[in-house]
Motif scaffolding. Structure first.
Motif, PDB file in Angstrom:
ATOM      1  N   UNK A 192      -8.790   8.113  15.991  1.00  0.00           N
ATOM      2  CA  UNK A 192      -7.706   7.144  15.817  1.00  0.00           C
ATOM      3  C   UNK A 192      -6.968   7.359  14.504  1.00  0.00           C
ATOM      4  N   UNK A 193      -5.698   6.959  14.481  1.00  0.00           N
ATOM      5  CA  UNK A 193      -4.997   6.888  13.211  1.00  0.00           C
ATOM      6  C   UNK A 193      -5.741   5.911  12.304  1.00  0.00           C
ATOM      7  N   UNK A 194      -5.759   6.204  11.023  1.00  0.00           N
ATOM      8  CA  UNK A 194      -6.450   5.316  10.092  1.00  0.00           C
ATOM      9  C   UNK A 194      -5.535   4.145   9.730  1.00  0.00           C
ATOM     10  N   UNK A 225       2.419  -5.698  10.737  1.00  0.00           N
ATOM     11  CA  UNK A 225       3.187  -5.779   9.493  1.00  0.00           C
ATOM     12  C   UNK A 225       2.536  -6.575   8.370  1.00  0.00           C
ATOM     13  N   UNK A 226       1.633  -7.490   8.703  1.00  0.00           N
ATOM     14  CA  UNK A 226       1.060  -8.359   7.673  1.00  0.00           C
ATOM     15  C   UNK A 226      -0.453  -8.270   7.574  1.00  0.00           C
ATOM     16  N   UNK A 227      -1.124  -7.956   8.655  1.00  0.00           N
ATOM     17  CA  UNK A 227      -2.573  -8.098   8.716  1.00  0.00           C
ATOM     18  C   UNK A 227      -3.310  -6.766   8.776  1.00  0.00           C
ATOM     19  N   UNK A 228      -2.619  -5.684   8.484  1.00  0.00           N
ATOM     20  CA  UNK A 228      -3.265  -4.370   8.507  1.00  0.00           C
ATOM     21  C   UNK A 228      -2.785  -3.529   7.329  1.00  0.00           C
ATOM     22  N   UNK A 229      -3.605  -2.558   6.979  1.00  0.00           N
ATOM     23  CA  UNK A 229      -3.292  -1.612   5.918  1.00  0.00           C
ATOM     24  C   UNK A 229      -3.292  -0.206   6.519  1.00  0.00           C
ATOM     25  N   UNK A 230      -2.123   0.401   6.689  1.00  0.00           N
ATOM     26  CA  UNK A 230      -2.079   1.740   7.271  1.00  0.00           C
ATOM     27  C   UNK A 230      -2.203   2.822   6.194  1.00  0.00           C
ATOM     28  N   UNK A 255     -13.708   9.654   8.299  1.00  0.00           N
ATOM     29  CA  UNK A 255     -12.560  10.505   8.601  1.00  0.00           C
ATOM     30  C   UNK A 255     -11.282   9.735   8.310  1.00  0.00           C
ATOM     31  N   UNK A 256     -10.368  10.375   7.595  1.00  0.00           N
ATOM     32  CA  UNK A 256      -9.063   9.813   7.300  1.00  0.00           C
ATOM     33  C   UNK A 256      -8.043  10.582   8.140  1.00  0.00           C
ATOM     34  N   UNK A 257      -7.454   9.904   9.132  1.00  0.00           N
ATOM     35  CA  UNK A 257      -6.507  10.551  10.044  1.00  0.00           C
ATOM     36  C   UNK A 257      -5.098  10.055   9.738  1.00  0.00           C
ATOM     37  N   UNK A 258      -4.260  10.968   9.281  1.00  0.00           N
ATOM     38  CA  UNK A 258      -2.906  10.677   8.808  1.00  0.00           C
ATOM     39  C   UNK A 258      -1.908  11.335   9.751  1.00  0.00           C
TER      40      UNK A 258
END
Length: 322
Positions: A192-194, A225-230, A255-258
């Motif tokens: 998954x995307x991190x 937009x408010x409750x997550x850190x991408x 794993x950091x997936x960018x």
């Protein structure tokens, strides 16, 4: 911690919701070499996930292969099902959700894409679905095609016609074939995307709220937009990128997936990058982000398929599943 940098190498126009089936422009791909300075400085081995419009363009095939050789990267598959042959008329607006498409059509489209990549002398084993629109039907198609790893899950996001990703694992996992959002026993690794919920259980809480469509749309907007850190360079500033990585590491992330898009490397290719100066600032942010990662953590940049092979070992798989 492993770093997986993926680039959706695709045609222009999708940020304006243009889903033309033919004659789509791909000039942005010529801008990929601007990443050379950053990638070579920080030893980044990217995965270039290419669409059919890109892979079938004879003028770009040599460039893509040469860049992969230079960066010790990988070319994988990115299915834009709305403009990949064959075409059938379906009674839905574009992009048609994959779950509403016949499986034989999805299979044929994937084979068209994979064949265009084989023309470059490459057998693709990594994949991302256009618009993150991966459901059980498309996952079944991937399994039959022998894919090693997928990266179509975007935590804390909900997309038109696609599965709800509000509550999904953040680190790589082996999905349940009947519901790729959930861990199971599939042979395909999901990376998954991190994207981190601000609290570890928030996604499950939001996913459990069943109400009317208007409120659910508001919940989806708040989650994104408010409750997550991408940990996604286009989506946020450098300080929030760092915070997302710290939180991921603190929660045991391995794993950091960018990801970002090739079209973001040209002026006008996305709403955030209207000028050359905007693109230059994005490249500078990438450079500073990778510099911080290497100064702060002991991490290794690997491709999606390398990640798939790493997690496929019996010991690693047992750790992931338990």
């Amino acid at each position: 911690m492993k770093l997986v940098v993926t680039i959706d190498v695709e045609e222009e126009g999708l940020f304006s919701n243009s889903y033309a089936a033919r004659d789509v422009p791909v000039e942005n791909v010529q801008a990929l070499p601007c990443l050379n300075r950053v990638f070579q400085r920080w030893n980044i081995h990217p995965t270039l996930l290419v669409t059919h419009a890109v892979a079938s363009n004879k003028n770009l095939q040599g460039l893509l292969v040469n860049l992969c050789d230079t960066w010790h990267g990988e070319i994988g598959a990115h299915l834009h099902h709305w403009n990949t042959p064959p075409f059938e008329e379906l009674p839905y607006p574009q992009p048609v959700p994959s779950e509403l498409m016949p499986e034989h059509l999805l299979t044929a489209k994937l084979q068209t894409l994979l064949e265009s990549i084989r023309e470059m002398g490459i057998v693709a084993t990594s994949f991302r679905m256009g618009r993150f629109n991966l459901g059980p039907k498309m996952f079944s198609v991937l399994r039959k095609a022998g894919m090693l790893v997928d990266s179509s899950i975007a935590p804390m996001r909900r997309y038109y016609g696609g599965p709800d990703h509000l509550s999904v694992p953040i680190d790589p996992y082996f999905p349940d074939p009947s519901d790729p959002r959930r861990p199971g026993n599939s042979e395909i690794l999901e990376a998954p995307l991190t994207i981190l919920p601000v609290t570890s259980t928030l996604g499950s809480v939001l996913d459990s709220i069943k109400t009317n469509a208007r409120i659910e749309r508001r919940i989806s907007w708040m989650a994104a937009n408010l409750l997550s850190l991408p940990a996604q360079p286009l989506w946020t500033g450098l300080n929030r990128l760092k915070l997302a990585v710290r939180l991921h590491k603190m929660r045991g992330g391995r794993v950091l997936t960018v990801f970002f898009h090739s079209s973001e490397l040209i002026p006008g290719g996305c709403p955030q990058h209207r000028t050359t100066e905007d693109v230059d600032r994005f490249l500078d942010k990438l450079d500073r982000f990778f510099a911080w990662l290497h100064q702060t953590y002991s991490l290794e940049s690997i491709t999606l398929s390398e990640l798939g092979r790493l997690f496929a070992s019996p010991r690693a798989r047992d750790i992931v599943e338990h």
